[in-house]
Design an enzyme around this catalytic site. Structure first.
Site, PDB file in Angstrom:
ATOM      1  N   TYR A 176       0.851  -1.192   0.000  1.00 55.75           N
ATOM      2  CA  TYR A 176       0.000   0.000   0.000  1.00 55.75           C
ATOM      3  C   TYR A 176       0.888   1.244   0.000  1.00 55.75           C
ATOM      4  O   TYR A 176       1.858   1.328   0.751  1.00 55.75           O
ATOM      5  CB  TYR A 176      -0.896  -0.009   1.237  1.00 55.75           C
ATOM      6  CG  TYR A 176      -1.697   1.261   1.429  1.00 55.75           C
ATOM      7  CD1 TYR A 176      -2.883   1.457   0.738  1.00 55.75           C
ATOM      8  CD2 TYR A 176      -1.256   2.257   2.294  1.00 55.75           C
ATOM      9  CE1 TYR A 176      -3.613   2.626   0.906  1.00 55.75           C
ATOM     10  CE2 TYR A 176      -1.978   3.426   2.471  1.00 55.75           C
ATOM     11  CZ  TYR A 176      -3.161   3.604   1.766  1.00 55.75           C
ATOM     12  OH  TYR A 176      -3.877   4.767   1.931  1.00 55.75           O
ATOM     13  N   HIS A 177       0.531   2.225  -0.826  1.00 55.71           N
ATOM     14  CA  HIS A 177       1.353   3.429  -1.005  1.00 55.71           C
ATOM     15  C   HIS A 177       0.810   4.563  -0.154  1.00 55.71           C
ATOM     16  O   HIS A 177      -0.287   5.067  -0.384  1.00 55.71           O
ATOM     17  CB  HIS A 177       1.338   3.839  -2.479  1.00 55.71           C
ATOM     18  CG  HIS A 177       2.493   4.701  -2.884  1.00 55.71           C
ATOM     19  ND1 HIS A 177       2.804   5.874  -2.240  1.00 55.71           N
ATOM     20  CD2 HIS A 177       3.411   4.561  -3.885  1.00 55.71           C
ATOM     21  CE1 HIS A 177       3.865   6.425  -2.820  1.00 55.71           C
ATOM     22  NE2 HIS A 177       4.255   5.641  -3.807  1.00 55.71           N
ATOM     23  N   GLY A 178       1.586   4.995   0.857  1.00 56.29           N
ATOM     24  CA  GLY A 178       1.197   6.137   1.665  1.00 56.29           C
ATOM     25  C   GLY A 178       1.424   7.443   0.934  1.00 56.29           C
ATOM     26  O   GLY A 178       1.937   7.471  -0.188  1.00 56.29           O
ATOM     27  N   GLU A 181      -2.723   6.355  -5.607  1.00 52.36           N
ATOM     28  CA  GLU A 181      -3.044   5.935  -4.249  1.00 52.36           C
ATOM     29  C   GLU A 181      -2.409   6.864  -3.224  1.00 52.36           C
ATOM     30  O   GLU A 181      -3.018   7.208  -2.203  1.00 52.36           O
ATOM     31  CB  GLU A 181      -2.557   4.502  -4.031  1.00 52.36           C
ATOM     32  CG  GLU A 181      -3.090   3.834  -2.778  1.00 52.36           C
ATOM     33  CD  GLU A 181      -2.829   2.346  -2.833  1.00 52.36           C
ATOM     34  OE1 GLU A 181      -3.726   1.597  -3.300  1.00 52.36           O
ATOM     35  OE2 GLU A 181      -1.725   1.905  -2.432  1.00 52.36           O
TER      36      GLU A 181
END
Length: 297
Positions: free
Chosen positions: A89-91, A162
């Protein structure tokens, strides 16, 4: 004058940590250039002759991770000894991923090659750093070549979109991106999900984003600035691998359904990590208090 001073102070508080991270990234590249010049190096940036300076840079980021975010890495045993594709998951800022790379290198002396968006390669003054840390374009040929050479390859299917437009609900924004699944099938390697707890509480994007969303979709450039940098607790969790299935043939690979199911399985695995380890919606105060929670692992 007072209002102007308070406004400037607020802006500095909001953006000082992200700007500091950018400064340290460029400082890392300067260190590499000095090392290259002093040792007259012309070797392949991925070769082990760069390991000593890699260790220096990794140690710096690991110390920063420990001090600022109390960083923890869990599930390293789930990484295969050989090649595989890490999906994460890309912050808003992928600083957690940089922490992961640093600790993986310090613990296992292992490089994980990172697929990056095209705009990253257009950033000035970072060419050597990108090469030595194994940042590669996301082409099929590049990924297959890296996997063939035994590397782990990491990718965030949501990517910049994202990073910019997900929020404290931790919604995955993968769209129809399934290229990584095709590469995994072709290379016969497992896919490993990864997620960092509280990454959206550490760094966020502004809520009003309609204009910036339209701007990004037309230019594919990230104009929205991140803010924050609060010292919340970061824990990166590496999930169990999704193994290669030898029963999926080359003919099935080209079928949209089989590709979708394989991609959906990976998306579910990442979402499961988020559901297990993340309060939804994310809460900044709880994330800060977790710095003092010694019981949770």
């Amino acid at each position: 004058l007072i209002i102007a001073s308070l406004t400037i102070s607020a802006i500095l508080v909001f953006f000082i940590v992200p700007l500091t991270i950018v400064f340290f990234i460029y400082l890392s590249n300067i260190l590499l250039l000095i090392y290259q010049r002093n040792n007259e190096l012309k070797a392949d940036p991925l070769s082990d002759v760069w390991d000593s300076v890699r260790k220096t840079i990794a140690s710096f980021w690991d110390i920063y991770a420990r001090i600022w975010h109390g960083y923890e890495l869990h599930g390293v045993k789930n990484l295969p000894e050989g090649p595989g594709i890490l999906v994460y998951y890309h912050g808003a800022i992928p600083i957690d991923y940089l922490y992961f790379l640093s600790r993986l290198f310090l613990w296992k002396n292992r490089l994980c090659l990172s697929v990056a968006d095209h705009f990253v390669f257009r950033l000035p003054g970072l060419r050597l750093l990108l090469a030595v840390t194994g940042v590669i374009p996301g082409t099929r040929e590049e990924c297959l070549g890296a996997l063939k050479n035994g590397y782990l390859v990491s990718i965030s299917p949501g990517g910049v979109r994202e990073a910019l437009f997900s929020d404290e609900s931790y919604q995955l924004m993968w769209g129809n991106r399934k290229g990584f699944a095709q590469v995994a099938l072709e290379a016969k390697v497992p896919i490993i999900p990864m997620y960092t707890q509280n990454v959206r509480e550490g760094y966020r994007m502004f809520k009003e984003r309609r204009f910036f969303r339209q701007l990004y979709e037309s230019t594919r450039l990230p104009f929205t600035p991140p803010y924050g940098g609060l010292p919340v607790k970061f824990r990166t969790y590496i999930g169990k691998p999704i193994p290669y299935d030898p029963n999926i043939t080359a003919e099935e690979l080209v079928e949209k359904v089989s590709k979708f199911l394989f991609s959906f399985q990976t998306k579910t695995a990442v979402q499961a990590l988020i559901s297990k380890h993340q309060t939804i919606p994310g809460n900044i105060w709880k994330a800060l208090l977790e710095r003092f929670d010694k019981r949770r692992k």
